[in-house]
Design a protein around this motif. Structure first.
Motif, short mmCIF file in Angstrom:
data_model
loop_
_atom_site.label_atom_id
_atom_site.label_comp_id
_atom_site.label_asym_id
_atom_site.label_seq_id
_atom_site.Cartn_x
_atom_site.Cartn_y
_atom_site.Cartn_z
N ALA A 190 4.47 -7.20 -6.13
CA ALA A 190 5.05 -6.03 -5.47
C ALA A 190 4.02 -5.43 -4.50
O ALA A 190 4.36 -5.05 -3.37
CB ALA A 190 5.50 -5.00 -6.50
N ALA A 191 2.77 -5.38 -4.93
CA ALA A 191 1.71 -4.86 -4.05
C ALA A 191 1.58 -5.74 -2.80
O ALA A 191 1.44 -5.24 -1.68
CB ALA A 191 0.39 -4.79 -4.81
N LYS A 192 1.67 -7.06 -3.01
CA LYS A 192 1.57 -7.99 -1.86
C LYS A 192 2.73 -7.81 -0.89
O LYS A 192 2.58 -7.99 0.31
CB LYS A 192 1.53 -9.43 -2.36
N GLU A 193 3.87 -7.50 -1.43
CA GLU A 193 5.07 -7.26 -0.61
C GLU A 193 4.81 -6.07 0.33
O GLU A 193 5.12 -6.12 1.52
CB GLU A 193 6.24 -6.94 -1.55
N ILE A 194 4.23 -5.02 -0.22
CA ILE A 194 3.93 -3.83 0.58
C ILE A 194 2.90 -4.17 1.65
O ILE A 194 3.05 -3.83 2.83
CB ILE A 194 3.40 -2.68 -0.33
N ILE A 195 1.88 -4.91 1.24
CA ILE A 195 0.81 -5.27 2.19
C ILE A 195 1.35 -6.17 3.31
O ILE A 195 1.00 -5.99 4.47
CB ILE A 195 -0.37 -5.94 1.43
N SER A 196 2.23 -7.09 2.96
CA SER A 196 2.74 -7.99 4.01
C SER A 196 3.53 -7.19 5.05
O SER A 196 3.48 -7.50 6.24
CB SER A 196 3.57 -9.12 3.41
N ILE A 197 4.20 -6.15 4.62
CA ILE A 197 4.97 -5.34 5.58
C ILE A 197 4.04 -4.56 6.50
O ILE A 197 4.24 -4.52 7.71
CB ILE A 197 5.97 -4.44 4.84
N VAL A 198 2.98 -3.98 5.94
CA VAL A 198 2.07 -3.21 6.80
C VAL A 198 1.28 -4.12 7.73
O VAL A 198 0.90 -3.72 8.84
CB VAL A 198 1.18 -2.25 5.96
N HIS A 199 1.11 -5.39 7.33
CA HIS A 199 0.46 -6.35 8.24
C HIS A 199 1.36 -6.65 9.44
O HIS A 199 0.92 -6.69 10.57
CB HIS A 199 0.15 -7.67 7.50
N GLN A 200 2.65 -6.85 9.13
CA GLN A 200 3.62 -7.15 10.21
C GLN A 200 3.87 -5.94 11.09
O GLN A 200 4.09 -6.06 12.29
CB GLN A 200 4.98 -7.54 9.62
N LYS A 201 3.87 -4.76 10.45
CA LYS A 201 4.24 -3.55 11.18
C LYS A 201 3.35 -2.40 10.70
O LYS A 201 3.68 -1.74 9.71
CB LYS A 201 5.72 -3.24 10.91
N PRO A 202 2.23 -2.17 11.37
CA PRO A 202 1.28 -1.14 10.89
C PRO A 202 1.90 0.24 10.75
O PRO A 202 1.48 1.02 9.89
CB PRO A 202 0.19 -1.16 11.96
N ASN A 203 2.90 0.58 11.58
CA ASN A 203 3.52 1.91 11.47
C ASN A 203 4.82 1.87 10.65
O ASN A 203 5.74 2.65 10.88
CB ASN A 203 3.75 2.52 12.85
N ALA A 204 4.86 0.97 9.69
CA ALA A 204 6.05 0.84 8.84
C ALA A 204 6.32 2.14 8.08
O ALA A 204 5.42 2.94 7.84
CB ALA A 204 5.85 -0.30 7.84
N VAL A 205 7.60 2.31 7.71
CA VAL A 205 8.02 3.49 6.94
C VAL A 205 8.32 3.03 5.51
O VAL A 205 9.20 2.19 5.29
CB VAL A 205 9.28 4.13 7.58
N PHE A 206 7.58 3.60 4.57
CA PHE A 206 7.74 3.22 3.17
C PHE A 206 8.36 4.36 2.38
O PHE A 206 8.04 5.53 2.59
CB PHE A 206 6.37 2.92 2.54
N CYS A 207 9.23 3.98 1.45
CA CYS A 207 9.72 4.95 0.48
C CYS A 207 9.38 4.37 -0.89
O CYS A 207 9.91 3.31 -1.26
CB CYS A 207 11.23 5.15 0.62
N LEU A 208 8.47 5.02 -1.59
CA LEU A 208 7.97 4.46 -2.84
C LEU A 208 8.36 5.36 -4.01
O LEU A 208 8.12 6.57 -3.98
CB LEU A 208 6.44 4.32 -2.77
N ALA A 209 8.95 4.75 -5.01
CA ALA A 209 9.39 5.51 -6.19
C ALA A 209 8.21 5.94 -7.03
O ALA A 209 7.12 5.35 -6.97
CB ALA A 209 10.31 4.63 -7.03
N THR A 210 8.47 6.93 -7.85
CA THR A 210 7.49 7.32 -8.87
C THR A 210 7.91 6.62 -10.17
O THR A 210 8.68 5.68 -10.15
CB THR A 210 7.47 8.84 -9.03
N GLY A 211 7.40 7.08 -11.29
CA GLY A 211 7.79 6.48 -12.57
C GLY A 211 6.74 5.51 -13.07
O GLY A 211 5.75 5.21 -12.40
N ASP A 212 6.98 5.02 -14.27
CA ASP A 212 6.01 4.11 -14.91
C ASP A 212 6.06 2.71 -14.30
O ASP A 212 5.03 2.03 -14.22
CB ASP A 212 6.31 4.01 -16.42
N SER A 213 7.25 2.27 -13.90
CA SER A 213 7.39 0.87 -13.46
C SER A 213 6.44 0.48 -12.32
O SER A 213 5.79 -0.56 -12.42
CB SER A 213 8.84 0.58 -13.06
N PRO A 214 6.35 1.27 -11.24
CA PRO A 214 5.50 0.82 -10.13
C PRO A 214 4.03 1.29 -10.22
O PRO A 214 3.27 1.10 -9.28
CB PRO A 214 6.17 1.47 -8.91
#
Ligand code: GLP
Length: 246
Positions: A16-40
């Protein structure tokens, strides 16, 4: 929808961390919505480590809050605001101008919803929405029965959410309402990633993967997402961990 099964929580979190990193590599100004909670939680720890060690740059990225407990101040460690600040924004060094969270103390929560929807539109939509799944199948605070056509809204929390939500707080809380992005945001995000780990999620994950799509199980709408991914560990699929070999 793509289902990926990992041996354990660590493997799931790493991917999951790699997924986030791959997106910021492709698009440095990407828009992320990240949940809270224990899972992530481990995903964010690994993300912060990787960003520090490999110099991944999040300074141009934007962050949208998924949800918040109405009436809970950002100084409360159980608030989503506090969680994201500690687990994501501080470790990644995100500037406040790139962070958009609900103000759940606002006297006009409808305005909060409208202004969040406008912010997301102005940023060109959400590139990656990373969510968990509640014990009742909720996504953010999209509770069972909610329409998939809604954007941000205020909602009366389901009893399961009110009870399970106590785990985030140091003291007993009255958790009656939530403010949340809607399933419409979820379905419109360019990538939707749902993560679930542990045996306790096995029942709800089975339902999300197998039941007929309907409003009774909000997370099930990931199956309608053009680029939906579900990352689970084997325990969340109801599979026993293999015995460790000596
Ligand atoms: C919480 C939050 C969700 C979260 C979900 C699962 O109540 N509102 O955003 O994803 O429930 O939480 P957990 O990962 O702790 O099981």
């Amino acid at each position: 929808m793509k289902l990926e099964i990992f041996d354990n929580y660590e493997e799931l979190s790493l991917h999951a961390a790699k997924e986030i990193i791959s997106i910021v590599h492709q698009k440095p100004n990407a828009v992320f919505c990240l949940a809270t909670g224990d899972s992530p939680k481990l995903t964010y720890t690994l993300l912060a480590n990787e960003a520090r060690e490999s110099g991944v740059d999040f300074s141009k990225a934007y962050f949208i809050g998924l949800d918040e407990w109405v009436g809970v101040p950002p100084t409360n460690p159980g608030s989503c605001h506090y969680y994201l600040t500690r687990n994501v924004f501080q470790p990644l060094g995100i500037d406040v101008t790139h962070i958009h969270l609900f103000n759940a103390l606002s006297e006009n929560l409808q305005n909060e919803c409208q202004s969040m929807d406008k912010t997301i539109r102005n940023l060109g939509g959400i590139d990656l929405m990373l969510v968990g799944i509640g014990m009742n199948g909720h996504v953010g605070f999209n509770e069972p029965g909610i329409s998939p056509d809604l954007y941000s809204h205020v909602i009366n929390l389901d009893e399961v959410t009110q009870t399970v939500g106590q785990k985030y707080f140091n003291e007993t809380m009255v958790l009656k309402q939530g403010i949340t992005l809607g399933l419409k945001h979820f379905l419109e995000s360019k990538v939707a990633l749902l993560v679930a780990n542990g045996e306790k999620k096995a029942g709800i994950i089975k339902r999300a993967l197998e039941e007929t799509i309907s409003e009774t199980l909000p997370a099930i709408f990931i199956r309608k997402h053009a680029n939906g991914k579900v990352f689970v560990d084997s325990a969340a699929l109801g599979q026993k961990q293999p015995e460790a070999t000596l």
